[in-house]
Design a protein around this motif. Structure first.
Motif, mmCIF file in Angstrom:
data_model
loop_
_atom_site.group_PDB
_atom_site.id
_atom_site.type_symbol
_atom_site.label_atom_id
_atom_site.label_comp_id
_atom_site.label_asym_id
_atom_site.label_seq_id
_atom_site.Cartn_x
_atom_site.Cartn_y
_atom_site.Cartn_z
ATOM 1 N N ARG A 271 19.286 7.866 19.866
ATOM 2 C CA ARG A 271 18.805 8.014 18.423
ATOM 3 C C ARG A 271 18.239 6.483 18.157
ATOM 4 N NH1 ARG A 271 22.896 10.766 14.548
ATOM 5 N NH2 ARG A 271 24.389 8.944 14.921
ATOM 6 N N MET A 272 17.464 6.527 17.453
ATOM 7 C CA MET A 272 16.897 5.214 16.961
ATOM 8 C C MET A 272 16.256 5.430 15.248
ATOM 9 S SD MET A 272 13.668 3.063 18.305
ATOM 10 C CE MET A 272 12.985 1.635 17.360
ATOM 11 N N LEU A 273 16.590 4.554 14.583
ATOM 12 C CA LEU A 273 16.178 4.604 13.042
ATOM 13 C C LEU A 273 15.349 3.272 12.853
ATOM 14 C CD1 LEU A 273 16.162 5.904 10.342
ATOM 15 C CD2 LEU A 273 18.222 4.589 9.789
ATOM 16 N N TRP A 274 14.181 3.420 12.362
ATOM 17 C CA TRP A 274 13.051 2.299 12.461
ATOM 18 C C TRP A 274 12.663 2.244 10.930
ATOM 19 C CZ3 TRP A 274 7.845 2.708 14.932
ATOM 20 C CH2 TRP A 274 7.156 1.640 14.897
ATOM 21 N N ARG A 275 12.557 0.931 10.577
ATOM 22 C CA ARG A 275 11.977 0.899 9.109
ATOM 23 C C ARG A 275 10.861 -0.284 9.484
ATOM 24 N NH1 ARG A 275 14.760 -1.640 3.853
ATOM 25 N NH2 ARG A 275 12.773 -2.073 2.851
ATOM 26 N N ASP A 276 9.650 0.147 9.107
ATOM 27 C CA ASP A 276 8.500 -0.471 9.193
ATOM 28 C C ASP A 276 7.533 -0.729 8.495
ATOM 29 O OD1 ASP A 276 6.681 -2.125 11.320
ATOM 30 O OD2 ASP A 276 5.306 -0.342 11.295
ATOM 31 N N GLY B 212 -9.670 9.355 1.660
ATOM 32 C CA GLY B 212 -8.911 10.321 2.694
ATOM 33 C C GLY B 212 -8.531 9.262 3.940
ATOM 34 N N VAL B 213 -8.811 8.102 4.154
ATOM 35 C CA VAL B 213 -8.225 7.102 5.038
ATOM 36 C C VAL B 213 -7.247 6.287 4.250
ATOM 37 C CG1 VAL B 213 -8.669 5.447 6.804
ATOM 38 C CG2 VAL B 213 -10.310 7.213 6.213
ATOM 39 N N LEU B 214 -7.380 5.101 3.869
ATOM 40 C CA LEU B 214 -6.623 4.293 2.985
ATOM 41 C C LEU B 214 -6.984 4.223 1.484
ATOM 42 C CD1 LEU B 214 -5.399 1.312 5.479
ATOM 43 C CD2 LEU B 214 -4.263 3.748 4.943
ATOM 44 N N GLY B 215 -8.088 4.226 1.325
ATOM 45 C CA GLY B 215 -8.829 4.057 -0.043
ATOM 46 C C GLY B 215 -8.407 2.806 -0.390
ATOM 47 N N PRO B 216 -7.850 2.438 -1.610
ATOM 48 C CA PRO B 216 -7.488 1.203 -2.017
ATOM 49 C C PRO B 216 -6.295 0.628 -1.716
ATOM 50 C CG PRO B 216 -6.961 2.932 -3.942
ATOM 51 C CD PRO B 216 -7.641 3.474 -2.828
ATOM 52 N N HIS B 217 -5.428 1.414 -0.878
ATOM 53 C CA HIS B 217 -4.080 0.981 -0.492
ATOM 54 C C HIS B 217 -4.240 -0.229 0.574
ATOM 55 C CE1 HIS B 217 -3.537 5.218 -1.963
ATOM 56 N NE2 HIS B 217 -2.850 4.283 -2.919
ATOM 57 N N ARG B 218 -3.322 -1.109 0.565
ATOM 58 C CA ARG B 218 -3.415 -1.980 1.723
ATOM 59 C C ARG B 218 -2.011 -2.116 2.216
ATOM 60 N NH1 ARG B 218 -1.654 -7.227 0.487
ATOM 61 N NH2 ARG B 218 -1.223 -7.632 -1.649
ATOM 62 N N VAL B 219 -0.916 -1.346 1.851
ATOM 63 C CA VAL B 219 0.391 -1.383 2.224
ATOM 64 C C VAL B 219 0.854 -0.095 2.949
ATOM 65 C CG1 VAL B 219 2.917 -1.933 1.991
ATOM 66 C CG2 VAL B 219 0.853 -3.067 0.667
ATOM 67 N N ILE B 220 1.366 -0.135 4.232
ATOM 68 C CA ILE B 220 1.760 1.141 4.556
ATOM 69 C C ILE B 220 3.264 0.839 5.195
ATOM 70 C CG2 ILE B 220 1.097 2.793 6.804
ATOM 71 C CD1 ILE B 220 -1.600 1.243 6.695
ATOM 72 N N GLY B 221 4.069 1.927 4.628
ATOM 73 C CA GLY B 221 5.423 1.770 4.961
ATOM 74 C C GLY B 221 5.971 2.798 5.462
ATOM 75 N N SER B 222 7.061 2.885 6.446
ATOM 76 C CA SER B 222 7.708 3.960 6.971
ATOM 77 C C SER B 222 9.164 3.721 7.126
ATOM 78 C CB SER B 222 6.664 4.538 8.175
ATOM 79 O OG SER B 222 6.694 3.871 9.258
ATOM 80 N N VAL B 223 9.846 4.840 7.351
ATOM 81 C CA VAL B 223 11.074 5.204 7.777
ATOM 82 C C VAL B 223 11.021 6.231 8.836
ATOM 83 C CG1 VAL B 223 13.458 5.398 7.546
ATOM 84 C CG2 VAL B 223 12.358 3.934 5.745
ATOM 85 N N THR B 224 11.658 5.835 10.117
ATOM 86 C CA THR B 224 11.379 6.848 11.032
ATOM 87 C C THR B 224 12.802 7.178 12.029
ATOM 88 O OG1 THR B 224 8.929 6.251 11.693
ATOM 89 C CG2 THR B 224 9.981 7.680 13.272
ATOM 90 N N ALA B 225 13.158 8.359 12.069
ATOM 91 C CA ALA B 225 14.267 8.590 12.492
ATOM 92 C C ALA B 225 13.814 9.306 14.174
ATOM 93 C CB ALA B 225 15.275 9.561 11.900
ATOM 94 N N LEU B 226 14.421 8.855 15.195
ATOM 95 C CA LEU B 226 14.087 9.357 16.339
ATOM 96 C C LEU B 226 15.199 9.821 17.204
ATOM 97 C CD1 LEU B 226 11.589 6.634 17.379
ATOM 98 C CD2 LEU B 226 10.774 8.832 16.452
#
Length: 248
Positions: free
Chosen positions: A139-144, A188-202
């Protein structure tokens, strides 16, 4: 694990973190090798895991830099990786850099990686790759968090690829091409956003509080990904998801 970025650049020394679990149940760091950009530092011990901080030894990424990181977790071992500060890719002045990580987790192993923001300044051109191989039962938990530009900047060019294998089969394959600002800023892509964040459980599907941006791949995993124009709001929301999934 070495490589070259462009003609004339020297291979970078990789940072290596390898942990294992003895038959007695004791966790230990088998290898902690500082690389050209990161130094692994042991933190206060915990009874059920090894805790390591990845400490930056340079100000950031410049043209020609090639950051290499290899993390391995042995059978039944548990590793917690933290980063005291984020990483900044500065103006490359026509050059390019690379950030490459490889993660191998054996059967029953577990990795929690709480990564700090990766900032791509105006003029930077970065290739960023994450290759993860999990054995069955790992298992892996990843915040990016990826940030395009500092305050007032549009941000440089970045292509981030991720490939996750679980028990030898593809679990998550992603090619995030953000090399052209005019294209990535389209609706439909990023638009005005410039921050992409995620938490992923594998390797597992933690059942924390419901989230509107929860997605599940075709296998044992789950991800929450958010977009915003500034980092603090995303960081706060991702921290809540991280805590709710952390020990599930």
């Amino acid at each position: 694990m070495t490589g070259r970025t462009a003609a004339g650049t020297e291979p970078a020394d990789p940072t290596i973190v390898a942990v294992e679990r003895e038959d007695t149940g004791r966790h230990l760091a088998r290898e902690l090798r500082p690389g050209a950009f990161l130094a692994p530092r042991p933190l206060l011990p915990a009874p059920d895991r090894v805790r390591i901080a990845l400490v930056g030894t340079r100000a950031g990424l410049l043209a020609g830099d090639d950051l290499l990181l290899h993390v391995s977790v042995g059978p039944g071992a548990r590793l917690e990786l933290t980063e005291p500060s984020g990483l900044v890719a500065y103006d490359h002045r026509g050059g390019a850099s690379r950030w490459r990580a490889r993660v191998d987790i054996a059967e029953g192993g577990e990795l929690h990686w709480d990564a700090r923001p990766f900032v791509v300044c105006d003029g930077a051109r970065v290739e960023r790759s994450m290759d993860i191989a999990l054995a069955a039962g790992a298992r892996m938990l990843w915040r990016d968090t990826l940030v395009l530009g500092r305050s007032g900047e549009r941000g440089g060019s970045v292509r981030a690829t991720t490939r996750v294998l679980y028990d030898g089969h593809d679990l998550l394959v992603e090619d995030l091409d953000l090399t052209e600002p005019d294209l990535r800023e389209l609706p439909g892509v990023l638009g005005p956003h410039r921050v992409i964040g995620s938490v992923t459980a594998l390797g597992s599907r933690p059942q924390g509080p419901p989230h509107p941006y929860r997605t599940e791949p075709a296998g044992p995993g789950v991800q929450v990904r958010l977009l915003d124009t500034v980092a603090p709001a995303i960081e706060a929301e991702l921290a809540a998801v991280w805590q709710s999934w952390r020990y599930r």
